[in-house]
Design a protein around this motif. Structure first.
Motif, PDB file in Angstrom:
ATOM      1  N   TYR A 120       2.791  -6.377 -10.402  1.00 35.71           N
ATOM      2  CA  TYR A 120       2.610  -5.327  -9.389  1.00 35.71           C
ATOM      3  C   TYR A 120       3.069  -5.890  -8.056  1.00 35.71           C
ATOM      4  N   ARG A 121       4.299  -5.655  -7.698  1.00 33.76           N
ATOM      5  CA  ARG A 121       4.909  -6.252  -6.518  1.00 33.76           C
ATOM      6  C   ARG A 121       4.222  -5.760  -5.244  1.00 33.76           C
ATOM      7  N   PRO A 122       4.240  -6.610  -4.175  1.00 36.79           N
ATOM      8  CA  PRO A 122       3.577  -6.228  -2.923  1.00 36.79           C
ATOM      9  C   PRO A 122       4.056  -4.885  -2.379  1.00 36.79           C
ATOM     10  N   GLY A 123       5.347  -4.596  -2.515  1.00 33.23           N
ATOM     11  CA  GLY A 123       5.869  -3.318  -2.045  1.00 33.23           C
ATOM     12  C   GLY A 123       5.228  -2.146  -2.757  1.00 33.23           C
ATOM     13  N   HIS A 124       5.009  -2.277  -4.074  1.00 31.59           N
ATOM     14  CA  HIS A 124       4.359  -1.211  -4.834  1.00 31.59           C
ATOM     15  C   HIS A 124       2.887  -1.081  -4.425  1.00 31.59           C
ATOM     16  N   THR A 125       2.234  -2.221  -4.178  1.00 33.47           N
ATOM     17  CA  THR A 125       0.835  -2.186  -3.767  1.00 33.47           C
ATOM     18  C   THR A 125       0.680  -1.452  -2.443  1.00 33.47           C
ATOM     19  N   LEU A 126       1.517  -1.799  -1.473  1.00 32.84           N
ATOM     20  CA  LEU A 126       1.456  -1.142  -0.166  1.00 32.84           C
ATOM     21  C   LEU A 126       1.782   0.347  -0.291  1.00 32.84           C
ATOM     22  N   GLY A 127       2.827   0.658  -1.061  1.00 30.04           N
ATOM     23  CA  GLY A 127       3.208   2.055  -1.234  1.00 30.04           C
ATOM     24  C   GLY A 127       2.101   2.866  -1.871  1.00 30.04           C
ATOM     25  N   ASN A 128       1.444   2.299  -2.878  1.00 33.88           N
ATOM     26  CA  ASN A 128       0.348   2.999  -3.547  1.00 33.88           C
ATOM     27  C   ASN A 128      -0.792   3.266  -2.572  1.00 33.88           C
ATOM     28  N   ARG A 129      -1.110   2.279  -1.731  1.00 32.62           N
ATOM     29  CA  ARG A 129      -2.203   2.451  -0.771  1.00 32.62           C
ATOM     30  C   ARG A 129      -1.854   3.528   0.258  1.00 32.62           C
ATOM     31  N   VAL A 130      -0.614   3.510   0.748  1.00 36.06           N
ATOM     32  CA  VAL A 130      -0.207   4.498   1.755  1.00 36.06           C
ATOM     33  C   VAL A 130      -0.242   5.905   1.174  1.00 36.06           C
ATOM     34  N   LEU A 131       0.320   6.065  -0.021  1.00 33.18           N
ATOM     35  CA  LEU A 131       0.370   7.390  -0.635  1.00 33.18           C
ATOM     36  C   LEU A 131      -1.023   7.870  -1.022  1.00 33.18           C
ATOM     37  N   THR A 132      -1.865   6.959  -1.510  1.00 35.94           N
ATOM     38  CA  THR A 132      -3.232   7.324  -1.857  1.00 35.94           C
ATOM     39  C   THR A 132      -4.006   7.776  -0.617  1.00 35.94           C
ATOM     40  N   ALA A 133      -3.812   7.044   0.489  1.00 37.41           N
ATOM     41  CA  ALA A 133      -4.481   7.422   1.736  1.00 37.41           C
ATOM     42  C   ALA A 133      -3.982   8.773   2.234  1.00 37.41           C
ATOM     43  N   ALA A 134      -2.678   9.033   2.077  1.00 36.04           N
ATOM     44  CA  ALA A 134      -2.115  10.312   2.527  1.00 36.04           C
ATOM     45  C   ALA A 134      -2.717  11.475   1.745  1.00 36.04           C
ATOM     46  N   VAL A 135      -2.825  11.322   0.434  1.00 35.12           N
ATOM     47  CA  VAL A 135      -3.411  12.385  -0.388  1.00 35.12           C
ATOM     48  C   VAL A 135      -4.885  12.568  -0.054  1.00 35.12           C
TER      49      VAL A 135
END
Length: 315
Positions: A120-135
């Motif tokens: 789970y690359r750092p870019g995917h981790t950050l992206g998941n957190r940002v998108l989860t927070a947006a939703v």
């Protein structure tokens, strides 16, 4: 009708699909396992069939298209969705099903617990957190792992789910449908590891992230139209005031309107702001009708607890 149906979307997963099917069979011996081959160019379908799965084919590429087809075709009381790449802990399948029935819940999300940086690359981790927070900000509830592809569902959830996404946006749509209907949901931590040797990731960090973000905006426009159009109306209204205020002040001071083009532009933008806001409220009224229809469809099916005895025997 099967008590538990397992749906395994696959595209070129010959290196992993046998192990996934075997672990699912060990965890849920009475479940019907469906491997949906999404136009693979390797031996995924043959290997899955040899492992004991029922293989079906979906020609239109994209995980969303696979889920749409599977949810329409399969009749079951409980559905389990898991990727065929052997990154998720398939041996925990029974835990997700049992958690669904114990609630009863309409969705149980396998929250990924990863200790391998390669998985789970750092870019995917950050992206998941940002998108989860947006939703969460848009729809008012917190979800720990919005992009998890390991989930269990009740029949009433599946049969009320529209499945409009075509590719990896499907996880976002699954999450938003949960928030939209305000159905009970639970989370179970599951292991998440790197793909086996020979497996190739289909994820593209930036492309898929932008696609999911675009999908969130699309759903926000549909599901929160007053907020979406209200923001646009506020921007237009601010622009209209910035352009029109000097013209109005000059008219009040001199009784003249020397800048007609500016006055006309400000008036036009102000009118567009009003129409945009009105459109938002009209779409909100239409959206409420859609929500009522989805809720009524959801209520036509029994709660998972009513089939617990049947499913528990095979889990």
């Amino acid at each position: 009708m099967a008590a538990v149906a397992v749906i395994v979307p696959c595209y070129n997963e010959a290196a992993a699909v046998r192990k996934v099917v075997t672990e699912l069979r060990d965890s849920l011996p009475a479940a019907q396992i469906y491997v949906y081959d999404n136009n693979s160019s390797d031996d995924t379908a043959a290997i899955a069939a040899a492992a004991g799965a029922t293989v079906r084919h979906v020609a239109r590429r994209g995980k969303g298209n696979v889920v749409r087809r599977a949810f329409a075709d399969i009749e079951a009381e409980v559905y389990l969705l898991i990727d065929g790449d052997d990154t998720y802990e398939a041996a925990r399948a029974a835990d997700l099903v049992n958690a669904l029935l114990a609630g009863p819940y309409d969705q149980v999300v396998g929250v990924r617990r990863h200790s391998d940086a390669a998985a789970y690359r750092p870019g995917h981790t950050l992206g998941n957190r940002v998108l989860t927070a947006a939703v969460g900000a848009l729809f008012g509830r917190d979800i720990t792992d919005m992009l998890s592809g390991y989930r269990a569902f009740s029949r009433r959830y599946v049969k009320s789910f529209p499945a409009l996404a075509q590719e990896f946006e499907i996880e976002t749509e699954l999450t938003i449908h949960t928030l939209h209907l305000r159905v009970p949901v639970a989370e179970v931590e599951v292991g998440y590891k790197e793909r086996p040797a020979g497996g190739e990731s289909k994820l593209r960090t930036y492309r898929d992230g932008l696609r999911i973000l675009r999908w969130i905006l699309h759903l926000a426009r549909l599901e929160r139209p007053v907020l979406f159009h209200g923001v646009i109306a506020a921007i237009l209204g601010t622009a209209a005031l910035a352009l029109g205020a000097p013209v109005v002040l000059e008219f009040l001071r001199t009784g003249l309107v020397p800048r007609f083009p500016t006055a006309i532009l400000a008036s036009s933008i102000g009118l567009a702001a009003i129409l945009t806001l009105v459109l938002g409220y009209l779409l909100d009224a239409i959206g409420r009708s859609r929500q009522e229809a989805a809720r009524l469809s959801y209520l036509t099916h029994p709660a998972p607890a009513q089939v617990a005895a049947t499913v528990g025997a095979g889990s």
